[in-house]
Design a protein around this motif. Structure first.
Motif, PDB file in Angstrom:
ATOM      1  N   GLU A  22       0.841  -1.214   0.000  1.00  0.00           N
ATOM      2  CA  GLU A  22       0.000   0.000   0.000  1.00  0.00           C
ATOM      3  C   GLU A  22       0.872   1.258   0.000  1.00  0.00           C
ATOM      4  O   GLU A  22       0.571   2.224  -0.688  1.00  0.00           O
ATOM      5  CB  GLU A  22      -0.964  -0.003   1.195  1.00  0.00           C
ATOM      6  N   ALA A  23       1.942   1.236   0.764  1.00  0.00           N
ATOM      7  CA  ALA A  23       2.860   2.380   0.821  1.00  0.00           C
ATOM      8  C   ALA A  23       3.505   2.609  -0.553  1.00  0.00           C
ATOM      9  O   ALA A  23       3.613   3.743  -1.015  1.00  0.00           O
ATOM     10  CB  ALA A  23       3.927   2.167   1.879  1.00  0.00           C
ATOM     11  N   ALA A  24       3.910   1.528  -1.193  1.00  0.00           N
ATOM     12  CA  ALA A  24       4.527   1.633  -2.524  1.00  0.00           C
ATOM     13  C   ALA A  24       3.537   2.190  -3.534  1.00  0.00           C
ATOM     14  O   ALA A  24       3.885   3.044  -4.360  1.00  0.00           O
ATOM     15  CB  ALA A  24       5.044   0.269  -2.976  1.00  0.00           C
ATOM     16  N   LYS A  25       2.290   1.733  -3.481  1.00  0.00           N
ATOM     17  CA  LYS A  25       1.243   2.257  -4.376  1.00  0.00           C
ATOM     18  C   LYS A  25       1.071   3.757  -4.167  1.00  0.00           C
ATOM     19  O   LYS A  25       0.945   4.523  -5.113  1.00  0.00           O
ATOM     20  CB  LYS A  25      -0.089   1.556  -4.127  1.00  0.00           C
ATOM     21  N   SER A  26       1.047   4.155  -2.899  1.00  0.00           N
ATOM     22  CA  SER A  26       0.865   5.563  -2.549  1.00  0.00           C
ATOM     23  C   SER A  26       2.006   6.423  -3.109  1.00  0.00           C
ATOM     24  O   SER A  26       1.778   7.489  -3.682  1.00  0.00           O
ATOM     25  CB  SER A  26       0.777   5.705  -1.027  1.00  0.00           C
ATOM     26  N   VAL A  27       3.231   5.946  -2.953  1.00  0.00           N
ATOM     27  CA  VAL A  27       4.405   6.665  -3.463  1.00  0.00           C
ATOM     28  C   VAL A  27       4.317   6.789  -4.991  1.00  0.00           C
ATOM     29  O   VAL A  27       4.553   7.863  -5.549  1.00  0.00           O
ATOM     30  CB  VAL A  27       5.714   5.961  -3.031  1.00  0.00           C
ATOM     31  N   CYS A  28       3.954   5.709  -5.654  1.00  0.00           N
ATOM     32  CA  CYS A  28       3.844   5.716  -7.122  1.00  0.00           C
ATOM     33  C   CYS A  28       2.748   6.680  -7.579  1.00  0.00           C
ATOM     34  O   CYS A  28       2.949   7.443  -8.530  1.00  0.00           O
ATOM     35  CB  CYS A  28       3.573   4.318  -7.657  1.00  0.00           C
ATOM     36  N   ARG A  29       1.612   6.648  -6.906  1.00  0.00           N
ATOM     37  CA  ARG A  29       0.508   7.559  -7.271  1.00  0.00           C
ATOM     38  C   ARG A  29       0.921   9.017  -7.121  1.00  0.00           C
ATOM     39  O   ARG A  29       0.656   9.839  -7.977  1.00  0.00           O
ATOM     40  CB  ARG A  29      -0.731   7.274  -6.415  1.00  0.00           C
ATOM     41  N   LYS A  30       1.599   9.319  -6.025  1.00  0.00           N
ATOM     42  CA  LYS A  30       2.044  10.691  -5.767  1.00  0.00           C
ATOM     43  C   LYS A  30       3.038  11.134  -6.851  1.00  0.00           C
ATOM     44  O   LYS A  30       2.941  12.254  -7.371  1.00  0.00           O
ATOM     45  CB  LYS A  30       2.681  10.794  -4.386  1.00  0.00           C
ATOM     46  N   ASP A  61       2.327  14.416 -13.831  1.00  0.00           N
ATOM     47  CA  ASP A  61       1.228  14.959 -14.635  1.00  0.00           C
ATOM     48  C   ASP A  61       1.150  16.474 -14.525  1.00  0.00           C
ATOM     49  O   ASP A  61       0.924  17.164 -15.507  1.00  0.00           O
ATOM     50  CB  ASP A  61      -0.116  14.338 -14.231  1.00  0.00           C
ATOM     51  N   SER A  62       1.359  17.003 -13.318  1.00  0.00           N
ATOM     52  CA  SER A  62       1.275  18.457 -13.155  1.00  0.00           C
ATOM     53  C   SER A  62       2.472  19.152 -13.808  1.00  0.00           C
ATOM     54  O   SER A  62       2.399  20.337 -14.123  1.00  0.00           O
ATOM     55  CB  SER A  62       1.161  18.834 -11.677  1.00  0.00           C
ATOM     56  N   ALA A  63       3.566  18.432 -14.035  1.00  0.00           N
ATOM     57  CA  ALA A  63       4.751  19.017 -14.671  1.00  0.00           C
ATOM     58  C   ALA A  63       4.673  18.982 -16.194  1.00  0.00           C
ATOM     59  O   ALA A  63       5.458  19.639 -16.869  1.00  0.00           O
ATOM     60  CB  ALA A  63       6.007  18.281 -14.209  1.00  0.00           C
ATOM     61  N   LYS A  64       3.718  18.221 -16.739  1.00  0.00           N
ATOM     62  CA  LYS A  64       3.665  18.044 -18.199  1.00  0.00           C
ATOM     63  C   LYS A  64       3.581  19.354 -18.979  1.00  0.00           C
ATOM     64  O   LYS A  64       4.325  19.528 -19.940  1.00  0.00           O
ATOM     65  CB  LYS A  64       2.520  17.116 -18.590  1.00  0.00           C
ATOM     66  N   PRO A  65       2.700  20.309 -18.608  1.00  0.00           N
ATOM     67  CA  PRO A  65       2.673  21.561 -19.378  1.00  0.00           C
ATOM     68  C   PRO A  65       4.024  22.283 -19.371  1.00  0.00           C
ATOM     69  O   PRO A  65       4.434  22.840 -20.384  1.00  0.00           O
ATOM     70  CB  PRO A  65       1.583  22.382 -18.688  1.00  0.00           C
ATOM     71  N   TYR A 104       3.809  15.805 -24.280  1.00  0.00           N
ATOM     72  CA  TYR A 104       3.549  16.219 -22.899  1.00  0.00           C
ATOM     73  C   TYR A 104       2.237  16.985 -22.760  1.00  0.00           C
ATOM     74  O   TYR A 104       1.517  16.814 -21.795  1.00  0.00           O
ATOM     75  CB  TYR A 104       4.691  17.090 -22.370  1.00  0.00           C
ATOM     76  N   HIS A 105       1.961  17.861 -23.721  1.00  0.00           N
ATOM     77  CA  HIS A 105       0.791  18.729 -23.598  1.00  0.00           C
ATOM     78  C   HIS A 105       0.518  19.350 -24.970  1.00  0.00           C
ATOM     79  O   HIS A 105       1.451  19.801 -25.638  1.00  0.00           O
ATOM     80  CB  HIS A 105       1.086  19.827 -22.566  1.00  0.00           C
ATOM     81  N   GLU A 106      -0.738  19.374 -25.378  1.00  0.00           N
ATOM     82  CA  GLU A 106      -1.055  19.924 -26.697  1.00  0.00           C
ATOM     83  C   GLU A 106      -1.232  21.436 -26.617  1.00  0.00           C
ATOM     84  O   GLU A 106      -2.159  21.928 -25.993  1.00  0.00           O
ATOM     85  CB  GLU A 106      -2.330  19.293 -27.267  1.00  0.00           C
ATOM     86  N   ARG A 107      -0.311  22.140 -27.207  1.00  0.00           N
ATOM     87  CA  ARG A 107      -0.400  23.598 -27.350  1.00  0.00           C
ATOM     88  C   ARG A 107      -0.732  23.876 -28.802  1.00  0.00           C
ATOM     89  O   ARG A 107      -0.044  23.383 -29.687  1.00  0.00           O
ATOM     90  CB  ARG A 107       0.945  24.263 -27.054  1.00  0.00           C
ATOM     91  N   PRO A 108      -1.725  24.685 -29.079  1.00  0.00           N
ATOM     92  CA  PRO A 108      -2.059  24.970 -30.478  1.00  0.00           C
ATOM     93  C   PRO A 108      -0.878  25.528 -31.276  1.00  0.00           C
ATOM     94  O   PRO A 108      -0.754  25.259 -32.471  1.00  0.00           O
ATOM     95  CB  PRO A 108      -3.181  26.011 -30.379  1.00  0.00           C
TER      96      PRO A 108
END
Length: 111
Positions: free
Chosen positions: A6-14, A20-24, A56-60
């Motif tokens: 469970e701890a490993a899953k949590s670390v991976c999710r985080k 994902d937030s760094a993609k833009p 990473y992110h679609e920019r027009p």
């Protein structure tokens, strides 16, 4: 045991959420590098950087560079797809209007 899993899953999710937030930001960096290659007229590198940015992110703003590269190498089907995508993303924006105009011009040129 189970708590370690469970701890490993949590670390991976985080980590995934942070990535994902760094993609833009990653898209912006690749796009910026592509612009530098564009100034240097290094067209293959421009295309590579813009595709990487797109992953990473679609920019027009990416699509005109991909359309330009496709036109340069004679892949007109790909160029038309780029113009189409720009029009879908910003139908009434400057990029969409320019894409419609560029698509018509290319179609006329190919006749």
């Amino acid at each position: 045991g189970k708590s370690q899993v469970e701890a490993a899953k949590s670390v991976c999710r985080k980590a995934l959420e942070e990535f994902d937030s760094a993609k833009p930001g990653m898209a912006d960096l690749w796009y910026s590098l592509g612009l530098v290659h564009d100034i240097a007229h290094e067209h293959e590198e421009v295309e590579r950087c813009m595709r990487k940015a797109l992953s990473y992110h679609e920019r027009p703003e990416i699509w005109p560079y991909l359309a330009d590269y496709a036109t340069r190498i004679g892949d007109f089907d790909a160029a038309f797809l780029c113009f189409e995508r720009m029009q879908q993303l910003v139908p009434t924006g400057l990029l969409g209007i320019q894409a419609a105009s560029d698509a018509k011009l290319l179609a006329r040129t190919l006749r």
